[in-house]
Design a protein around this motif. Structure first.
Motif, PDB file in Angstrom:
ATOM      1  N   GLY A  29      38.885  47.388  31.586  1.00  0.00           N
ATOM      2  CA  GLY A  29      39.389  46.020  31.646  1.00  0.00           C
ATOM      3  C   GLY A  29      39.911  45.552  30.298  1.00  0.00           C
ATOM      4  O   GLY A  29      40.948  44.887  30.224  1.00  0.00           O
ATOM      5  N   ALA A  32      43.319  47.159  29.841  1.00  0.00           N
ATOM      6  CA  ALA A  32      44.354  46.602  30.715  1.00  0.00           C
ATOM      7  C   ALA A  32      44.765  45.194  30.280  1.00  0.00           C
ATOM      8  O   ALA A  32      45.955  44.848  30.297  1.00  0.00           O
ATOM      9  N   THR A  33      43.793  44.375  29.896  1.00  0.00           N
ATOM     10  CA  THR A  33      44.140  43.016  29.456  1.00  0.00           C
ATOM     11  C   THR A  33      44.829  43.021  28.099  1.00  0.00           C
ATOM     12  O   THR A  33      45.464  42.038  27.717  1.00  0.00           O
ATOM     13  N   GLU A  37      48.947  49.881  30.701  1.00  0.00           N
ATOM     14  CA  GLU A  37      48.866  50.174  32.135  1.00  0.00           C
ATOM     15  C   GLU A  37      47.751  51.182  32.367  1.00  0.00           C
ATOM     16  O   GLU A  37      47.715  52.233  31.724  1.00  0.00           O
ATOM     17  N   PHE A  84      36.333  43.956  37.936  1.00  0.00           N
ATOM     18  CA  PHE A  84      37.599  43.705  37.242  1.00  0.00           C
ATOM     19  C   PHE A  84      38.011  42.236  37.317  1.00  0.00           C
ATOM     20  O   PHE A  84      38.763  41.756  36.459  1.00  0.00           O
ATOM     21  N   HIS A  87      37.507  40.221  34.341  1.00  0.00           N
ATOM     22  CA  HIS A  87      38.530  40.348  33.296  1.00  0.00           C
ATOM     23  C   HIS A  87      39.855  39.711  33.731  1.00  0.00           C
ATOM     24  O   HIS A  87      40.876  39.875  33.048  1.00  0.00           O
ATOM     25  N   LEU A  89      41.533  40.583  36.407  1.00  0.00           N
ATOM     26  CA  LEU A  89      42.400  41.654  36.917  1.00  0.00           C
ATOM     27  C   LEU A  89      42.222  41.835  38.416  1.00  0.00           C
ATOM     28  O   LEU A  89      41.105  41.751  38.940  1.00  0.00           O
ATOM     29  N   THR A  90      43.329  42.095  39.085  1.00  0.00           N
ATOM     30  CA  THR A  90      43.334  42.422  40.512  1.00  0.00           C
ATOM     31  C   THR A  90      43.430  43.929  40.672  1.00  0.00           C
ATOM     32  O   THR A  90      44.178  44.594  39.941  1.00  0.00           O
ATOM     33  N   VAL A  91      42.676  44.491  41.601  1.00  0.00           N
ATOM     34  CA  VAL A  91      42.738  45.930  41.854  1.00  0.00           C
ATOM     35  C   VAL A  91      43.435  46.195  43.183  1.00  0.00           C
ATOM     36  O   VAL A  91      43.423  45.359  44.082  1.00  0.00           O
ATOM     37  N   GLY A 121      51.045  43.889  37.773  1.00  0.00           N
ATOM     38  CA  GLY A 121      49.893  43.608  36.935  1.00  0.00           C
ATOM     39  C   GLY A 121      48.562  43.982  37.534  1.00  0.00           C
ATOM     40  O   GLY A 121      47.510  43.596  36.999  1.00  0.00           O
ATOM     41  N   ALA A 122      48.581  44.712  38.627  1.00  0.00           N
ATOM     42  CA  ALA A 122      47.333  45.143  39.270  1.00  0.00           C
ATOM     43  C   ALA A 122      46.887  46.483  38.695  1.00  0.00           C
ATOM     44  O   ALA A 122      47.673  47.219  38.090  1.00  0.00           O
ATOM     45  N   LEU A 123      45.630  46.788  38.900  1.00  0.00           N
ATOM     46  CA  LEU A 123      45.067  48.059  38.432  1.00  0.00           C
ATOM     47  C   LEU A 123      44.800  48.942  39.649  1.00  0.00           C
ATOM     48  O   LEU A 123      43.901  48.655  40.439  1.00  0.00           O
TER      49      LEU A 123
END
Length: 359
Positions: A29, A32-33, A37, A84, A87, A89-91, A121-123
């Protein structure tokens, strides 16, 4: 690109180890933030489903494995989603079978989905689709899957996280084993044992699958680091931990990489010594005159292995220009002879050198 094994996420008896998952999520996280990528290939679905189904150990039969995966995958992705989200973040979940990376059209579809998730912007979190994969169409471990997906997304680095902190010359539990910090090429692996199984009993891969995955990824120009899951933060921060596998200097064409590593041959063409020399040493196309026998059921455009008729060893793989039923009548005959007897359409190569990769 990060791959984590079952034993690094779950307890020995099954079930998700929340502290281990949270530690991995925090490491990824933060990356990624920070603008990088990140793609995660995560095992653990079957292992996560053991405890809820009151299974004492990983089942051996496929049906029970699939049942455990159907329960565990939801638990696993749910834990990642919550982790996530801390943080911001979207998975996105992507479940793949061998078919999805061995069929060219499916391969491109998988790439488009991964690319769009990253653009949004997703993981992406990738796993083998254990709930539907049969014995014939499964990876069996996620190490090879991770290497193929790393090439698919053109990763800058592949990190293989395990329950062992590096590659060793023997079993890590053997005091005489020596840690290997750097692998420049295959010569650095000579004389060492890499087939020692994992310790946990919940995973399927061993060190040999990780070394093979490293060979695939480095062959595509992607460096690989192998280390233990608790070292994830350190390796992603650039610290010198684990074992670094050096990337090849010259990257093959993506199409030839796909042909060599992501296809399943539908048949075999047996080559006489002259044809083997032409294909391997002189990088020529394969003509009917050099083929002694044909195995398998395939259509024009399918991948086939080119086999040394003397040793039986595959020497190359290529996309064939004829159906299996057409070839027996053409064997041993020159292309001018075939063109005169059957028409100009039969003057073409069986496998063109542009559609051929040496193994």
């Amino acid at each position: 690109m990060v791959k984590v094994g079952s034993s690094s996420l779950t307890t020995a008896s099954g079930g998700i180890d929340e502290q281990r998952v949270d530690a991995l999520v925090d490491a990824l996280g933060g990356l990624a933030t920070g603008g990088r990528e990140v793609v995660l290939v995560s095992s653990g679905a079957i292992a996560a489903g053991l405890a809820p189904l009151r299974l004492p150990r990983r089942p051996r039969d496929l049906a029970t494995q699939q049942a455990a995966a159907s329960v565990g995958q939801g638990l696993l992705i749910g834990r990642y989603t919550a982790g996530f989200a801390r943080h911001g973040l979207t998975v996105g979940q992507i479940l793949l079978t061998v078919d999805d990376v061995t069929r060219r059209a499916h391969y491109r579809n998988a790439y488009r989905t991964l690319r769009k998730l990253l653009d949004l912007g997703a993981l992406p979190i990738v796993n083998e689709n254990d709930t539907v994969a049969t014995e014939e169409i499964r990876f069996g471990d996620n190490d090879r899957l991770a290497a193929l997906v790393a090439a698919l997304v053109d990763a800058d680095l592949l990190v293989l996280l395990s329950d062992v902190d590096a590659l060793y010359t023997g079993s890590p539990s053997d005091p005489s084993s020596r840690k290997i910090s750097y692998v420049g090429d295959d010569s650095d692996l000579e004389g060492i044992s890499i087939a020692a199984p994992g310790k946990s009993g919940v995973g399927t891969g061993g060190m040999v699958t990780k070394v093979e995955a490293a060979r695939i990824a480095t062959g595509f120009g992607i460096p690989v680091v192998l280390t233990a899951a608790p070292q994830a933060g350190a390796v992603l921060a650039g610290e010198e931990v684990g074992t670094l596998f050096r990337a090849a200097e010259h990257r093959p064409a993506a199409r030839l990489f796909w042909l060599a590593h992501a296809t399943a041959p539908r048949g075999r063409l047996h080559l006489d010594p002259g044809a083997v020399a032409a294909v391997v040493a002189r990088r020529k196309s394969l003509l009917p005159a050099g083929i002694t026998a044909v195995d398998g059921s395939f259509a024009a455009g399918d991948p086939v292995d080119l086999v040394d008729a003397g040793s039986g060893a595959p020497v190359a793989r290529g996309l064939v220009n004829y159906d299996a039923v057409e070839l027996p009548a053409l064997l041993g005959r020159s292309t001018p002879e075939l063109a005169a007897a059957l028409g100009p359409g039969y003057e073409r190569e069986v496998v063109h050198r542009d559609d051929l990769v040496l193994l």
